[in-house]
Each structure stands twice: as structure tokens, then as C-alpha cells.
Design a protein around this motif. Structure first.
Motif, short mmCIF file in Angstrom:
data_model
loop_
_atom_site.label_atom_id
_atom_site.label_comp_id
_atom_site.label_asym_id
_atom_site.label_seq_id
_atom_site.Cartn_x
_atom_site.Cartn_y
_atom_site.Cartn_z
N SER A 221 0.81 -1.22 0.00
CA SER A 221 0.00 0.00 0.00
C SER A 221 0.85 1.27 0.00
O SER A 221 0.53 2.25 -0.68
N ASP A 222 1.96 1.27 0.75
CA ASP A 222 2.80 2.46 0.83
C ASP A 222 3.37 2.82 -0.54
O ASP A 222 3.46 3.99 -0.91
N THR A 223 3.77 1.80 -1.29
CA THR A 223 4.34 2.06 -2.62
C THR A 223 3.27 2.62 -3.54
O THR A 223 3.50 3.61 -4.26
N THR A 224 2.08 2.01 -3.53
CA THR A 224 1.00 2.50 -4.39
C THR A 224 0.65 3.94 -4.04
O THR A 224 0.50 4.79 -4.93
N SER A 225 0.53 4.24 -2.74
CA SER A 225 0.23 5.62 -2.32
C SER A 225 1.31 6.59 -2.77
O SER A 225 1.01 7.68 -3.26
N ALA A 226 2.57 6.18 -2.61
CA ALA A 226 3.67 7.06 -3.01
C ALA A 226 3.62 7.34 -4.51
O ALA A 226 3.83 8.48 -4.95
N MET A 227 3.31 6.33 -5.29
CA MET A 227 3.25 6.53 -6.74
C MET A 227 2.12 7.47 -7.13
O MET A 227 2.29 8.35 -7.97
N MET A 228 0.96 7.32 -6.47
CA MET A 228 -0.17 8.21 -6.79
C MET A 228 0.13 9.65 -6.36
O MET A 228 -0.26 10.59 -7.03
N GLN A 229 0.83 9.79 -5.23
CA GLN A 229 1.21 11.13 -4.76
C GLN A 229 2.17 11.79 -5.74
O GLN A 229 2.03 12.97 -6.08
N ILE A 230 3.13 11.03 -6.21
CA ILE A 230 4.10 11.56 -7.19
C ILE A 230 3.37 11.97 -8.47
O ILE A 230 3.62 13.04 -9.04
N ALA A 231 2.45 11.12 -8.92
CA ALA A 231 1.70 11.43 -10.15
C ALA A 231 0.97 12.76 -9.98
O ALA A 231 0.99 13.61 -10.87
N GLU A 232 0.36 12.94 -8.80
CA GLU A 232 -0.36 14.19 -8.54
C GLU A 232 0.60 15.39 -8.50
O GLU A 232 0.38 16.41 -9.15
N ASP A 233 1.69 15.24 -7.76
CA ASP A 233 2.65 16.34 -7.62
C ASP A 233 3.28 16.73 -8.95
O ASP A 233 3.54 17.90 -9.21
N GLU A 234 3.57 15.74 -9.79
CA GLU A 234 4.31 16.00 -11.03
C GLU A 234 3.38 16.20 -12.23
O GLU A 234 3.85 16.38 -13.35
N GLY A 235 2.08 16.09 -12.00
CA GLY A 235 1.15 16.24 -13.12
C GLY A 235 1.25 15.11 -14.14
O GLY A 235 1.08 15.32 -15.34
N ILE A 236 1.55 13.90 -13.66
CA ILE A 236 1.63 12.75 -14.55
C ILE A 236 0.28 12.02 -14.50
O ILE A 236 -0.16 11.62 -13.42
#
Ligand code: ZN
Length: 341
Positions: A221-236
Motif C-alpha cells: 500500500s505504501d508504494t502504491t500511495s507514493a506513486m499516486m502522490q508523485i503522479a499528482e505532484d508532477e502532473g503525470i
């Protein structure tokens, strides 16, 4: 990015016959300054990117080099499960998940020595769509190569891995070999890079799908959350979903004790199965592919040594919300907290 995708998708492959793909991956990395490539005893490839002062590696992206296809019979090779006549043709047996109805028209095949594939164009790029004889999982392999190349170009200070496995389509054989003889640091998280049928609310073109799990298990779960957060932050562009129409190597890795997560590209004509029982090229959206490489690259850049404080972003969001309602809590505080006193 697209030239690497084309060169990998152009390689013929089948379960246990991944040598053309393997050779092409080795060739592409031959001139890489910061990527070294080794092979384990089973033939899985291990690409190691490392630049800058030594950092503890946190990530291993994995994809498989095979695709369902026709494999030349060897003595004693025909197991009961493939004694179905539709899976036998001219000295070959079909390995991989394709329903029986697709074989009835005897679609043409193309031979490559000891194996054969459906006779389909290997690569076609048209109107933002990549059509391929074997997007699953050669697109995943290409995305990992591009990510390591991107890290190299940006001189990102990190150490991470690309794992390219054999014989996934028959039962994760290569991944299981890797997990049982894990050649990397024990805390490295395996991130399965796949192509999958989009399920639930996901759509092709809306970005890679951060996979909370598959048909068999759920992922870190931590990895999935981190990836979604990065996507949001970076506009991906990215989507989050339980992709439970199939399973992937993350399930196999986890079963053998390796922390795992997954990202999938939305895939059309999964395993070459087109409408009306026709065998056709698989396809993916070019922009999803580009977003996938951006997301993987950003994950390594943001968390080169892993997620330091898992859940911190979520805790902050939750605490902020508690804070915003603090006046209501204060106003009613006098009425509570007496009973136990
Ligand atoms: Zn597959």
C-alpha cells in the motif's frame, strides 16, 4: 523512447524462448555508462543502474520477456493440460492463456526456428496508438529500459534495478527463480511493470494504472500511495485500480517474501484476442507509455532509498482536516470526558 519500444517489440519471443529479446536488451545497454547487465542461472536479466555517491537501492522494476506463443515440442514436454488438440500444430504446442475459440480458424503463424508466433505485424505506430504482436510484456521491458536510460541521462543519484524475466506466461517461472534466489538487497521493493485489461473505472489514454492488486493478492500500500502522490505532484496522468482480471509477477514475488507493487499499461486485444474470436495485434496508447516512464523515473528520483516516512502525506492530510474542525471540538469539549473521570 519510441525507438527503444520499436526495437524491443520487433523481437520475436515465446515462453522459454526469450533469447532475441534478451540479446536486444543487452545490446541497448552496451553503451550505457551507469548500467551493468548480468544474468542469473535461469537466464533472467538483471540490469543495475548506479550513479553518484552510494545510495541504498530501493526499487527493482520487473517485466517478462515472453508472450503466449507456439513452442516446438521436446520429448516428454506435453503435459496433460496442453493435450488439448487445438493447442497442437505441426510439432508446436501453444503455451499461454488464450481461450479455445480463438484457435478454431487456425490463424496463420510465423516460425522462428524453435518457436512460432501469430503472423502479425511486430510494431505499428498510428494516431497515438502502438500496435504490437506482443505488447505484453515487451512494452514493459521497453519502459524499464527507457527509465534506466532516462535516469542515466538526468544523472539521478540512485541505485536501482531492472529485472527481465523468463516464462511468465506459463506460471511466473523466471520470477519465482529470482524470488527464491533473490540476488538483490533484501529491502528492495519489486515493482511489476505490466500491460493489462483496463477494469472498473480505468480507461486507455488516462495514464498507467497503479495496481493495488491483481486476481490473487493485494500489493504494498505504501508504494502504491507514493506513486499516486508523485503522479499528482508532477502532473503525470495515472489511475489507481484493483486489476483483478489477471495476475502478475508481483503476486509470485510476494508469495516468496519479496515486497511488491505493480503498474500496468491499459492494453487492448489482451493476448491478441480481438472481438469475434479474431487473433490480432495488441495495442497500447503512446501517451500512457510515456507517462509510465515518467512515473517510474520520478519514483526513483523522489525516493531513491525508498519511502522514508510511509503514510506521512496521508497523516498530514488527515491531521489538517481534524484541525479545521477544532473549533467545533472546543465548543463541545465541556460536555465530554466526564464519565470516566
Ligand atoms: Zn500475458
Amino acid at each position: 523512447m519510441l525507438s527503444i519500444l520499436e526495437s524491443i517489440l520487433s523481437q520475436p519471443t515465446a515462453p522459454f524462448h526469450e533469447y532475441y529479446v534478451r540479446d536486444e536488451i543487452v545490446r541497448i545497454f552496451a553503451d550505457s555508462e551507469f548500467v551493468t547487465v548480468t544474468e542469473d542461472a535461469y537466464g533472467n536479466l538483471i540490469a543495475r543502474y548506479s550513479f553518484g555517491e552510494s545510495k541504498t537501492p530501493a526499487w527493482a522494476f520487473g517485466s517478462h520477456m515472453d508472450h503466449p506463443g507456439w513452442v516446438r515440442d521436446v520429448a516428454g514436454s506435453v503435459e496433460p493440460a496442453v493435450e488439448q488438440t487445438h493447442r497442437r500444430r505441426g510439432g508446436f504446442t501453444f503455451l499461454g492463456g488464450v481461450p479455445a475459440d480463438y484457435f478454431s480458424g487456425e490463424p496463420a503463424i510465423e516460425e522462428f526456428g524453435d518457436f512460432a508466433m501469430w503472423d502479425l505485424p511486430a510494431f505499428k505506430h498510428e494516431d497515438g496508438i502502438i500496435h504490437g504482436r506482443a505488447c505484453d510484456d515487451l512494452a514493459g521491458c521497453a519502459a524499464i529500459i527507457s527509465t534506466l536510460k532516462e535516469l542515466e541521462e538526468q544523472k539521478v543519484a540512485a541505485t536501482c534495478y531492472g529485472l527481465f524475466t523468463r516464462a511468465e506466461e506459463v506460471g511466473f517461472n523466471g520470477a519465482i527463480e529470482l524470488a527464491r534466489n533473490w540476488p538483490l538487497e533484501i529491502d528492495v521493493t519489486f515493482v511489476s511493470i505490466e500491460t493489462s485489461i483496463a477494469t472498473a473505472k480505468c480507461k486507455m489514454g488516462d495514464g498507467p494504472m497503479c495496481r493495488v492488486g491483481d486476481r490473487m493478492t493485494i500489493f504494498d500500500s505504501d508504494t502504491t500511495s507514493a506513486m499516486m502522490q508523485i503522479a499528482e505532484d508532477e502532473g503525470i496522468p495515472a489511475q489507481r485500480a484493483l486489476l483483478d482480471l489477471g495476475s502478475c509477477e508481483a503476486t509470485a514475488m510476494q508469495a516468496f517474501g519479496i515486497t511488491s507493487a505493480g503498474i500496468s499499461l491499459p492494453l487492448g486485444n489482451y493476448h491478441n484476442c480481438a472481438p469475434d474470436n479474431r487473433i490480432e495485434a495488441e495495442f497500447i496508447a503512446e501517451k500512457d507509455y510515456v507517462s509510465l516512464v515518467r512515473l517510474m523515473t520520478a519514483l526513483v528520483k523522489k525516493h531513491p532509498e525508498g519511502i522514508e516516512n510511509p503514510g506521512a502525506d496521508l497523516r498530514k492530510k488527515l491531521e489538517d482536516r481534524v484541525q479545521r474542525h477544532a473549533t467545533y471540538a472546543d465548543a463541545t469539549a465541556a460536555r465530554f470526558g466526564e464519565i470516566l473521570a
